[in-house]
Design an enzyme around this catalytic site. Structure first.
Site, PDB file in Angstrom:
ATOM      1  N   LYS A 143      34.999  -5.161  39.427  1.00  0.00           N
ATOM      2  CA  LYS A 143      34.345  -4.789  40.688  1.00  0.00           C
ATOM      3  C   LYS A 143      34.108  -3.278  40.747  1.00  0.00           C
ATOM      4  CE  LYS A 143      35.835  -4.192  45.172  1.00  0.00           C
ATOM      5  NZ  LYS A 143      36.863  -4.440  46.153  1.00  0.00           N
ATOM      6  N   ASP A 162      32.891  -8.103  46.711  1.00  0.00           N
ATOM      7  CA  ASP A 162      34.038  -7.720  47.532  1.00  0.00           C
ATOM      8  C   ASP A 162      34.267  -8.812  48.573  1.00  0.00           C
ATOM      9  OD1 ASP A 162      32.086  -7.442  49.429  1.00  0.00           O
ATOM     10  OD2 ASP A 162      32.729  -5.460  50.102  1.00  0.00           O
TER      11      ASP A 162
END
Ligand code: SF4
Length: 234
Positions: A143, A162
């Site tokens: 991420k 997210d």
């Protein structure tokens, strides 16, 4: 004995069906993208940064913390440690003191110093611009790597997943996966590559402004007529 009252029928909400199959799902994704782009044309990374090193620090600090709080802390951090060499030589307790309010400050300080040390030892103090080199840095996962590649290097190598992207992807019927890597793999073929970074910003903005985790404002949502979860917040 009073007559028993028949309970009132529950109000039914007419929701669009979850699109099934490749072409229908791709058409659904294209429609969502168009509408979100129109609604949030200036969507962008909410973390303040001037270069890849600053964005990397800010993204590490943003774990379990709001971007707003991170932006309050990073000016002092970057003033004292403007680059990887300075941060690699920092004392952990000094870094902890500066970043304390972002939470999990001991492990974050350790990750920051470890990341900076790795940059100095392996990359001449510079942030690498490829996924494989980024994900092996301390405190950096896929991420974070996607955030850096997309926002500091302008590379659409993946999609940042997210909490907002996870929630909205599911509510909007784009995937039923809950694992971030699987969600990313599901989203990638649905959107043009040049929009991958923007897509995260759009979903994050919509999640923050309308499709709240606890109280989605479906009545004000521009996607309500095509969202299989519409009515969730009524
Ligand atoms: S606010 Fe409601 S209609 Fe809009 S995306 Fe979220 S769940 Fe769907």
């Amino acid at each position: 004995m009073p007559a028993r009252r028949t309970p009132a029928p529950k109000k039914s909400v007419m929701r669009p069906k979850r699109p099934r199959g490749g072409p229908a799902l791709r058409a659904h994704a294209a429609l969502l993208l168009d509408r979100l782009l129109e609604r949030y044309p200036d969507a962008h990374c909410a973390l303040d940064f001037h270069n890849a090193f600053e964005l990397l620090c800010a993204t590490i600090l943003s774990a379990q913390c709001t971007d707003k709080r991170v932006n309050m802390v990073t000016p002092a951090l970057f003033a004292r440690y403007p680059d990887a060499r300075a941060l690699a030589a920092a004392r952990q307790e000094d870094v902890e003191e500066i970043i304390k309010s972002t939470g999990f400050f001991r492990s974050k300080a350790k990750s920051l110093i470890g990341m900076a040390t790795a940059l100095v030892e392996r990359h001449g103090g510079e942030v690498p611009s490829d996924m494989a080199a980024l994900v092996v840095l301390p405190g950096v996962g896929r991420k974070t790597a996607n955030v850096i590649l997309g926002n500091a290097f302008g590379r659409n190598d993946g999609i940042v997943v997210d909490t907002h992207v996870t929630r909205l992807s599911n509510r909007l019927g784009l995937t039923s996966q809950s694992d971030a890597v699987k969600i990313e793999q599901a989203l990638l073929p649905l959107f043009p590559q040049e929009r991958w970074t923007m897509l995260s910003h759009l979903l994050i903005d919509h999640g923050r402004q309308i499709c709240d985790a606890k109280k989605p404002r479906c009545g004000e949502c521009l996607l309500a007529d095509v969202c299989p979860s519409a009515g969730l917040g009524t």
